[in-house]
Design a protein around this motif. Structure first.
Motif: not given
Length: 111
Positions: A76-89
């Protein structure tokens, strides 16, 4: 008194310029960031700064992050938390690429 006023005015300009300089790094989309990391790995392979094992491990981590991004987007798209997780990775992978490229453990010693 004139020197003091000049000093205060100079410090005021520095205080105004620092926040602008700190936020000067442009925001990158996920795809642009992936492309940049991929290019850095490729460049490390071409220059000999990465050994075959290092390159394979970095590519594996890159593929895992890409697969995770695909799962996030599919749900369903990237949430803000998912974006932060990807940025961290991506930050962690970027640091590993930097470390492996500069650890003086290059391909020339393993031929």
């Amino acid at each position: 008194m004139n020197r003091f006023q000049t000093l205060i005015a100079g410090l005021g300009l520095v205080a105004v310029a620092l926040p602008a300089a700190a936020s000067a790094a442009p925001w990158q989309s996920i795809n642009a960031r992936q492309a940049r990391l991929d290019m850095r790995i490729d460049q490390g392979i071409r220059s000999g700064a990465l050994t075959r094992g290092e390159a394979m491990r970095l590519r594996g981590e890159f593929r895992q992050i890409t697969a995770l991004e695909y799962r996030y987007r599919r749900s369903g798209g990237l949430s803000a938390g998912e974006r932060r997780d990807l940025d961290r990775r991506f930050d962690a992978l970027s640091a590993r690429i930097r470390f492996d490229k500069h650890d003086r453990n290059d391909r020339r010693h393993y031929r």
